[in-house]
Design a protein around this motif. Structure first.
Motif, PDB file in Angstrom:
ATOM      1  N   LYS A 199       2.444  -1.710   8.019  1.00  0.00           N
ATOM      2  CA  LYS A 199       1.957  -2.754   8.918  1.00  0.00           C
ATOM      3  C   LYS A 199       1.177  -3.760   8.092  1.00  0.00           C
ATOM      4  N   ARG A 258       0.819  -1.229   0.000  1.00  0.00           N
ATOM      5  CA  ARG A 258       0.000   0.000   0.000  1.00  0.00           C
ATOM      6  C   ARG A 258       0.843   1.266   0.000  1.00  0.00           C
ATOM      7  N   GLY A 276       1.126   8.789   6.589  1.00  0.00           N
ATOM      8  CA  GLY A 276       0.686   7.423   6.870  1.00  0.00           C
ATOM      9  C   GLY A 276       1.509   6.350   6.192  1.00  0.00           C
ATOM     10  N   HIS A 289       0.710   6.391  -0.561  1.00  0.00           N
ATOM     11  CA  HIS A 289       1.198   7.487   0.285  1.00  0.00           C
ATOM     12  C   HIS A 289       2.410   8.202  -0.329  1.00  0.00           C
ATOM     13  N   SER A 338      -1.254  -5.888   6.282  1.00  0.00           N
ATOM     14  CA  SER A 338      -2.708  -5.817   6.251  1.00  0.00           C
ATOM     15  C   SER A 338      -3.194  -6.370   4.925  1.00  0.00           C
ATOM     16  N   ARG A 389       4.461   5.087   6.951  1.00  0.00           N
ATOM     17  CA  ARG A 389       4.989   4.086   7.885  1.00  0.00           C
ATOM     18  C   ARG A 389       3.870   3.175   8.398  1.00  0.00           C
ATOM     19  N   ARG A 390       2.726   3.756   8.675  1.00  0.00           N
ATOM     20  CA  ARG A 390       1.590   2.961   9.155  1.00  0.00           C
ATOM     21  C   ARG A 390       1.116   1.979   8.082  1.00  0.00           C
ATOM     22  N   SER A 391       1.267   2.367   6.808  1.00  0.00           N
ATOM     23  CA  SER A 391       0.815   1.492   5.727  1.00  0.00           C
ATOM     24  C   SER A 391       1.662   0.237   5.601  1.00  0.00           C
TER      25      SER A 391
END
Length: 420
Positions: free
Chosen positions: A222, A88, A216, A92, A224, A218-220
């Motif tokens: 994770k 993902r 986001g 970003h 998923s 870095r959060r992406s």
């Protein structure tokens, strides 16, 4: 140079993505689409170019079928991991930076493969190709859908799902021809790949971005796995289609080099490349055939014909009949294109720009799972079973997947604009 864009979303995935900005002209959007397609072809041509060399490595360096299957599995495992963690990221950071990073990893893989003198070098080189292909599978395919023209309506799903197969076919045939007829048989194809990758980088650099940078990233990363709720009911049949067809594709990479030589009595690298291409290339040409059908009907027809093709392949292997093997391979390849493109079309139905990278990540996670797990099992069984026995196992898998698809295929949920 970065061009800021405003993206007007498609109402459905088959309507065009319009990129409206006074600095961005229609020719630039067309350039972006062409650049993404060319780069994706370059990506998988590089991956496919290693296949005709597997017999060279076996003959000259003593690599075993099990060792080569490990190289195939490592490639798929690296792709899976990259998709899971970085699938993902292009939402970003942007399509272009991630696409260029994928091409750079592939370039590095080619550098390593220029000097394969041990199985570990082949494995590490294929690992780098897997990392690059993983990034490309989400970023470049999303870039293709972002910039696809309005007509023909099927172009978006076909180009994003079948360019992979076309690239693999081109790489295998080019590699087979160069290995058999050109100097530097172990190096020249990788030098050609590197030049193709550099041209792709230049084209991407000249193309406009379709995604605004946003927080986001870095959060992406994770892990998923998700698809939009409106198409989740399509996942079980999509999984059956992708797992079965991609498992056969991995079989062609790992075992067909030995099968062509031992069962079909030819050691020609060009013949090997053509056999591999006979499975991959018809997929791209078969895909538009199902574009006028609903996604469920196209998947049923595609998988039914795929099963017939695999039955012919098994018969050809048992009887050592090269002509039947080639014809059946073409049938299986063309029919998988119908089924895969229809499955992709279903999952992209009604997609928005932020849906595409996660959706393609799921598509390729399933696909590479199909390539990895059966190949790993078959590689271990190759020490105790013959190749005809192994391919029978793939036939059983195709039978189960076809029955599941025929019974369970469904269309995307209807909305006022209709399915298509």
């Amino acid at each position: 140079m970065r061009v800021e864009l405003e993206v007007s979303e498609r109402k459905t995935m088959t309507a065009p993505t319009t990129i409206a900005a006074h600095k961005v002209t229609t020719p630039k959007i067309r350039l972006a689409f062409a650049s993404a397609v060319i780069a994706l072809v370059a990506t998988f041509a590089t991956v496919g170019s290693t296949v005709p060399l597997f017999n060279i490595y076996r003959a000259e360096d003593g690599f075993t079928n099990a060792g080569i299957s490990v190289a195939v599995v490592v490639y798929s495992a690296a792709t899976l991991t990259t998709l899971l963690v970085l699938g993902r990221l292009s939402n970003h950071v942007g399509r272009r930076p991630i696409s260029i990073a994928s091409l750079a990893l592939l370039f590095l893989g080619c550098v390593l493969l220029l000097n394969v003198n041990d199985i570990s070098v082949l494995v590490i080189g294929r690992l780098m190709l897997g990392l690059g292909a993983g990034l490309a599978s989400s970023s470049l395919t999303s870039y293709i859908v972002d910039t696809a023209p309005r007509h023909p309506r099927w172009l978006s799903s076909v180009a994003s799902s079948q360019t992979v197969m076309l690239g693999l076919a081109i790489g295998a045939v080019a590699s087979g021809a160069l290995v058999q007829f050109a100097p530097l048989p172990r190096q020249l194809i990788y030098l050609v790949d590197m030049a193709f990758l550099l041209v792709s980088v230049l084209l991407i650099l000249a193309s406009p971005e379709t995604v605004r940078r946003k927080p986001g990233a870095r959060r992406s990363m994770k892990p998923s796995v998700r698809v939009p709720a409106r198409v989740r009911h399509l996942i079980p049949v999509t999984a059956a289609v992708l797992l079965s067809t991609w498992s056969v594709g991995a079989f062609y990479q790992a075992f067909v080099p030995a099968l062509v030589e031992n069962q079909l009595h030819t050691a020609s690298p060009l013949v090997l490349g053509l056999v591999f291409a006979a499975y991959m290339a018809p997929s791209a040409f078969g895909a538009p055939l199902g574009s006028r059908l609903s996604t469920s009907m196209a998947q049923r027809i595609g998988m039914g014909a795929f099963l017939i093709g695999i039955a012919g392949v098994i018969t050809a292997v048992i009887t050592s009949t090269l002509a039947l093997f080639i014809v059946s391979t073409i049938v299986a390849g063309a029919s998988q294109g119908i089924a895969i493109s229809a499955a992709t079309r279903g999952l992209l139905h009604g997609s928005k720009i932020d849906d595409r990278a996660p959706t393609f990540s799921v598509i390729y996670l399933i696909s590479y799972s199909g390539a990895t797990i059966p190949a790993l099992i078959a590689g271990q069984l190759s020490n105790v079973l013959t190749l005809p026995q192994i391919i029978l196992g793939y036939g059983v898998f195709a039978l189960v997947a076809t029955i599941w698809t025929i019974l369970g295929a469904r269309n995307p949920l209807a909305h006022p604009g209709g399915e298509e």
